[in-house]
Enzyme design. Sequence first.
Site, PDB file in Angstrom:
ATOM      1  N   ASP A   6     -11.228   8.728  -4.372  1.00  0.00           N
ATOM      2  CA  ASP A   6     -10.942   7.354  -3.962  1.00  0.00           C
ATOM      3  C   ASP A   6     -10.781   7.355  -2.445  1.00  0.00           C
ATOM      4  OD1 ASP A   6      -9.906   4.920  -3.245  1.00  0.00           O
ATOM      5  OD2 ASP A   6      -8.465   4.784  -4.898  1.00  0.00           O
ATOM      6  N   LYS A  16     -12.410  -1.595   1.150  1.00  0.00           N
ATOM      7  CA  LYS A  16     -11.783  -1.910   2.438  1.00  0.00           C
ATOM      8  C   LYS A  16     -12.778  -2.009   3.591  1.00  0.00           C
ATOM      9  CE  LYS A  16      -7.032  -1.196   1.274  1.00  0.00           C
ATOM     10  NZ  LYS A  16      -6.510  -0.238   0.327  1.00  0.00           N
ATOM     11  N   PHE A  45      -2.037   5.681  -5.331  1.00  0.00           N
ATOM     12  CA  PHE A  45      -2.262   4.236  -5.285  1.00  0.00           C
ATOM     13  C   PHE A  45      -3.759   3.985  -5.436  1.00  0.00           C
ATOM     14  CE2 PHE A  45      -3.343   0.146  -3.632  1.00  0.00           C
ATOM     15  CZ  PHE A  45      -2.393  -0.663  -4.214  1.00  0.00           C
TER      16      PHE A  45
HETATM   17  C1  LIG Z   1      -6.296  -0.506  -1.135  1.00  0.00           C
HETATM   18  C2  LIG Z   1      -6.624   0.594  -2.079  1.00  0.00           C
HETATM   19  C3  LIG Z   1      -7.114   0.331  -3.366  1.00  0.00           C
HETATM   20  C4  LIG Z   1      -7.229  -1.066  -3.929  1.00  0.00           C
HETATM   21  O1  LIG Z   1      -8.047  -1.885  -3.186  1.00  0.00           O
HETATM   22  P1  LIG Z   1      -7.971  -3.485  -3.346  1.00  0.00           P
HETATM   23  O2  LIG Z   1      -9.124  -3.993  -2.565  1.00  0.00           O
HETATM   24  O3  LIG Z   1      -6.646  -3.918  -2.792  1.00  0.00           O
HETATM   25  O4  LIG Z   1      -8.077  -3.774  -4.813  1.00  0.00           O
HETATM   26  C5  LIG Z   1      -7.462   1.407  -4.154  1.00  0.00           C
HETATM   27  N1  LIG Z   1      -7.339   2.668  -3.712  1.00  0.00           N
HETATM   28  C6  LIG Z   1      -6.877   2.969  -2.478  1.00  0.00           C
HETATM   29  C7  LIG Z   1      -6.777   4.386  -2.051  1.00  0.00           C
HETATM   30  C8  LIG Z   1      -6.485   1.941  -1.626  1.00  0.00           C
HETATM   31  O5  LIG Z   1      -5.971   2.223  -0.430  1.00  0.00           O
END
Ligand SMILES: *Cc1c(COP(=O)(O)O)cnc(C)c1O
Length: 401
Positions: free
Chosen positions: A226, A255, A141
Site C-alpha cells: 500500500d 493520493k 492504516f
Molecule cells: C490515505 C490512505 C488510504 C486511504 O485513502 P483514501 O483516499 O482516504 O480512501 C489507504 N492507505 C494508506 C496508506 C493511506 O495513507
Amino acid sequence: MTSTERGIAAAEAHSAHNYHPLPVVVATAEGAWVTDVEGRRYLDMLAGYSALNFGHGNRRLLDAAKAQLERVTLTSRAFHHDRFADFCTQLAALCGMELVLPMNTGAEAVETAVKTARKWGYKVKGVPDGRAKIIVADNNFHGRTTTIISFSTDPEARADFGPYTPGFEIVPYGDLAALEAAVDADTVAVLLEPIQGEAGVLVPPPGYLAGVREVTRSRNVLFIADEIQSGLGRTGRTFACEHEDVVPDMYVLGKALGGGVVPVSAVVSSREVLGVYAPGEHGSTFGGNPLACAVALEVLAMLRTGEFQQQAVELGEHLHSELGLLVGGGAVDAVRGRGLWAGVDINPSRGTGREISEQLMARGVLAKDTHGATIRLAPPLVISKEDLDWGLDQLRGVLEG
Ligand SMILES: *Cc1c(COP(=O)(O)O)cnc(C)c1O
C-alpha cells in the site's frame, strides 16, 4: 464574529463531526502556501496527507485538467475513451507491471487489492473456496470501509462498526518471524505499508521489506504494497519499496496520483494477478474517467523526470538532519521518516500533538498530529529550502516557547 469563526460555526452546525480540523478556513492556495478567509498565509506542512506532493495549484496539473474539462469528463467504463489506454500503459510502465485497475479513492483501491488477492487465491493458487487469508500489520492504516477497519488495531477507527469482515490475521509490524509464522496454506497475500504513515511515519527495521518479499515469494503468497501515502516521490524514490530493492506483486496507489486535483487510485500488478477478472466482476462508475486519466497522465510525466524524487532526497536530508538536532533537548523524544516525510514525537511535557499543531498554526505553519504525541511533517515536494527552513524555525520556536 470573525469570518473564520463564522465559517467554523457553520461547518460544525451542518456536518458530521468525524474530523477535528484546526481552526483555519482556507480560501486559496499556491505551491506550499495556503491563504485563509482573512488573508493570513500558512505554510502547508501536511500537503493533504501527501495527496498534494506537487503542490497547490500546480500549473501543469491545472492546465491538464482544464484542457480535459473542455473535451470530455466522464464516459463510465461502458465505453472506451481516448485517455484510458495511455493512462494504463504509462502507469503500468512506471510500476514495471503489466495491468492497471483504476478506482477513485485509496480505500477503494485497497478493497480492490483484497478482492483481487482472494480471487487469485481461489483461481490461481488453488485455496479452497471461502478460506483465503490475508496477513496485515498492527497499527496499519488502509482506509475507512467496513472491511478495511475490520483489520485495524485502532479502537477509534474500529469500535462500534462491527460485525467485522473475517479473513485477516494481524501480526506486529516489522517482525519478520511473526509474519513468516502466520503464513499457512490458505494465505493469499500480505498487505503492508512500506512505511506506516498514520501510525506516525514508522520505518520498519532494515531488511524487513526484503525479508517479506522473500517469504511471500517462497510461499506463493502475494506481497501487496500500500504505497498510497509513501509512494510517488514522497520518500525520495518513486516507491518506498525501492529503498530495499523490493518489487511487490501489487502496488496500491492513490493520493498524489490525482495531483491533489481529483481522486485517482489504482491497483497495479501482473497479468497473472489482475488477469483474474472477467467483465462484470468488479467496477466503479468514476474509476478511470477521462478527467482523472488526464490529470494522472500529467502526474506520471512529472514523476518520469525524477526531479521530484530528487527534491525529496535533497530536502529530506536537510529536514532530517535539522530535526535530528532537536532530539535529546527535552522537547522531542524521537524523529523518524524518509525523504520529505517525518514523524516527530513530542515529549508530553511540551504538550499534546494537538497543542503543538495549534501553536504551529498561530505561527503560520499547518501540520497535523497523529496518535496523540506525534507531529507528521510532509510538505509538498515543491517546497523551497527557504520555506522549509522557515517552517523548521517555527517548529523550534514552538518547542522552545
Ligand atoms: C490515505 C490512505 C488510504 C486511504 O485513502 P483514501 O483516499 O482516504 O480512501 C489507504 N492507505 C494508506 C496508506 C493511506 O495513507
